[in-house]
Design a protein around this motif. Sequence first.
Motif, mmCIF file in Angstrom:
data_model
loop_
_atom_site.group_PDB
_atom_site.id
_atom_site.type_symbol
_atom_site.label_atom_id
_atom_site.label_comp_id
_atom_site.label_asym_id
_atom_site.label_seq_id
_atom_site.Cartn_x
_atom_site.Cartn_y
_atom_site.Cartn_z
ATOM 1 N N THR A 46 5.432 2.365 5.426
ATOM 2 C CA THR A 46 4.450 3.463 5.408
ATOM 3 C C THR A 46 4.430 4.194 6.744
ATOM 4 N N PHE A 51 3.106 8.000 8.302
ATOM 5 C CA PHE A 51 1.713 7.876 7.884
ATOM 6 C C PHE A 51 1.003 6.785 8.675
ATOM 7 N N ASN A 55 -4.289 8.703 7.195
ATOM 8 C CA ASN A 55 -3.651 9.695 6.335
ATOM 9 C C ASN A 55 -3.955 9.477 4.853
ATOM 10 N N TYR A 56 -4.488 8.313 4.509
ATOM 11 C CA TYR A 56 -4.697 8.011 3.095
ATOM 12 C C TYR A 56 -5.899 7.082 2.927
ATOM 13 N N GLU A 57 -6.624 7.286 1.840
ATOM 14 C CA GLU A 57 -7.819 6.481 1.575
ATOM 15 C C GLU A 57 -7.492 5.245 0.758
ATOM 16 N N TYR A 58 -6.574 5.417 -0.203
ATOM 17 C CA TYR A 58 -6.238 4.309 -1.102
ATOM 18 C C TYR A 58 -4.782 3.900 -0.919
ATOM 19 N N ASN A 59 -4.490 2.634 -1.225
ATOM 20 C CA ASN A 59 -3.144 2.110 -1.032
ATOM 21 C C ASN A 59 -2.814 1.119 -2.131
ATOM 22 N N ILE A 73 -2.392 6.910 -5.858
ATOM 23 C CA ILE A 73 -2.208 6.655 -4.420
ATOM 24 C C ILE A 73 -0.933 7.282 -3.856
ATOM 25 N N LEU A 75 1.832 9.501 -2.226
ATOM 26 C CA LEU A 75 1.813 10.543 -1.199
ATOM 27 C C LEU A 75 3.157 11.278 -1.162
#
Length: 261
Positions: A46, A51, A55-59, A73, A75
């Motif tokens: 990642t 990232f 950069n992201y809320e969910y994974n 999720i 990207l």
Amino acid sequence: MSEIITIANQKGGVGKTTTAVNLAASLAVAEKKVLLIDVDPQANATTGLGFNRNNYEYNIYHVFIGRKKLSDIILKTELPQLHLAPSNIGLVGIEQELAKGENNEKKTVLKNQIQEVLDEYDFIIIDSPPALGSITINAFAASDSVIIPIQCEFYALEGVAMVLNTIKIIKKTLNPKLKVRGFLPTMYSSQNNLSKDVVEDLKQNFKKQLFTINGNEDDFIVIPRNIKLAESPSFGKPIILYDIKSPGSLAYQNLAYSILG
């Protein structure tokens, strides 16, 4: 039809994530639609694509626990043909949860989630943790094949039997189609006799499962020790975007061409 490939080795530091990121990127540059799924709690694949957790809320953790679908999720990356399902250190907590129970339901969570997006990609590459635990078993259960990076160092082949045995068990119990796509020598130095010895050992034991250039049975693909290849993750780029003409980039492009046939 999409092909799902897990990059796996229970030993750490063998170039597993480097292979996952750069094979995925090289396939994307070859005009294939690729999804890279990071199921390693270290999340190096990642971060290697630029990232961070902001950069992201969910994974992928939220996918494993059923809170999100895989499509929720995903990207976009710097390469239009390459998408990423990111990971996070929180994934550490899922290992024990997946190991609970004797049924196969928790061993096929990832397989079931992938079905939703399967038709959208030519290749799905899974970067697994450096362990043969429940997350890696999920990856094997979901995959068509496994690529095993082998570091060109002392004890390189130690533990390979364990990976092969795990694949054999998964093949019998969860995923009859699973196969070894090939072994990939990494961190190779032409100036180092030990590197040459490791490759010779691989030729003797697994010649038919080594990747070749243009189908030449005597021209095997090795991933060289290369400073540009080592630097590129710190810039959040696959090597093909960081230095396309470097030896490391050319090696991964050759690997992609070999897989494409």
